[in-house]
Design a protein around this motif. Structure first.
Motif, PDB file in Angstrom:
ATOM      1  N   CYS A   1       0.851  -1.192   0.000  1.00 58.05           N
ATOM      2  CA  CYS A   1       0.000   0.000   0.000  1.00 58.05           C
ATOM      3  C   CYS A   1       0.882   1.236   0.000  1.00 58.05           C
ATOM      4  O   CYS A   1       1.782   1.371   0.815  1.00 58.05           O
ATOM      5  CB  CYS A   1      -0.933   0.027   1.206  1.00 58.05           C
TER       6      CYS A   1
ATOM      7  N   CYS B   1      -0.454   4.405   0.158  1.00 60.96           N
ATOM      8  CA  CYS B   1      -1.205   5.590   0.602  1.00 60.96           C
ATOM      9  C   CYS B   1      -0.332   6.445   1.526  1.00 60.96           C
ATOM     10  O   CYS B   1       0.646   5.962   2.105  1.00 60.96           O
ATOM     11  CB  CYS B   1      -2.515   5.188   1.278  1.00 60.96           C
TER      12      CYS B   1
ATOM     13  N   CYS C   1       0.146   4.972   5.116  1.00 62.65           N
ATOM     14  CA  CYS C   1       1.063   3.828   5.216  1.00 62.65           C
ATOM     15  C   CYS C   1       2.507   4.266   5.020  1.00 62.65           C
ATOM     16  O   CYS C   1       3.411   3.759   5.685  1.00 62.65           O
ATOM     17  CB  CYS C   1       0.708   2.748   4.194  1.00 62.65           C
TER      18      CYS C   1
HETATM   19 ZN    ZN Z   1      -2.206   2.379   3.088  1.00 65.79          ZN
END
Ligand code: ZN
Ligand code: ZN
Length: 144
Positions: free
Chosen positions: A28, A30, A33
């Motif tokens: 991930c 994002c 994260c």
């Molecule tokens: Zn994430």
């Protein structure tokens, strides 16, 4: 997967025992994260009841639908868990960095690809989903 994996945080105070839901990992990219891990989170999905975490584990709600767990002694990132009610409640994504050789799991997909920094990319054929695609899937409730 029937195989159990045992992993440890950086200082060894936290022991994490899991039975992975599948033999693959996902990444991930994002913003949360990346801030939380210092890079991108590479994790393995674990169903409710298939995770045992011992030691000074602390958790904190980091969004309206999830919490993150870490070692309160050394700060290692341990897991991301869905707390929102629905089909994914209790599903946990455990950081594969805790396990030797990432538990022997294979990286199969990456999410929030629209947040992936320009400066790096993972090798191989990976399934990718943007933020919009992830949110649509999460809302539909088929998968996690
Ligand atoms: Zn994430
Ligand atoms: Zn620790």
């Amino acid at each position: 997967m029937d195989k159990k994996l045992t992993g440890y945080c950086l200082c060894g105070a936290c022991e994490v025992i899991i039975r992975p839901a599948e033999g693959k990992m996902h990444a991930c990219h994002c913003d949360m994260c990346r801030a939380w891990t210092g890079s991108s989170l590479i994790a393995v999905k674990v169903l409710p009841g298939d995770l045992e975490a011992k030691g000074p584990v602390r958790t904190r709600a980091t969004s309206a639908w999830a919490e993150r767990g870490w070692c309160d002694d050394c700060g290692s990132s341990l897991f991301y868990r869905v707390t929102a009610s629905g089909p994914y409640q209790g599903v946990t994504h455990v950081a594969t960095g805790l396990f030797k050789n990432a538990g022997g799991l294979m990286l199969a997909s990456e999410i929030y690809t629209d947040y992936r920094p320009d400066g790096y990319a993972f090798a191989g054929e990976l399934r990718g989903m943007t933020e919009a695609e992830v949110m649509a899937k999460f809302t539909e409730g088929d998968g996690a």
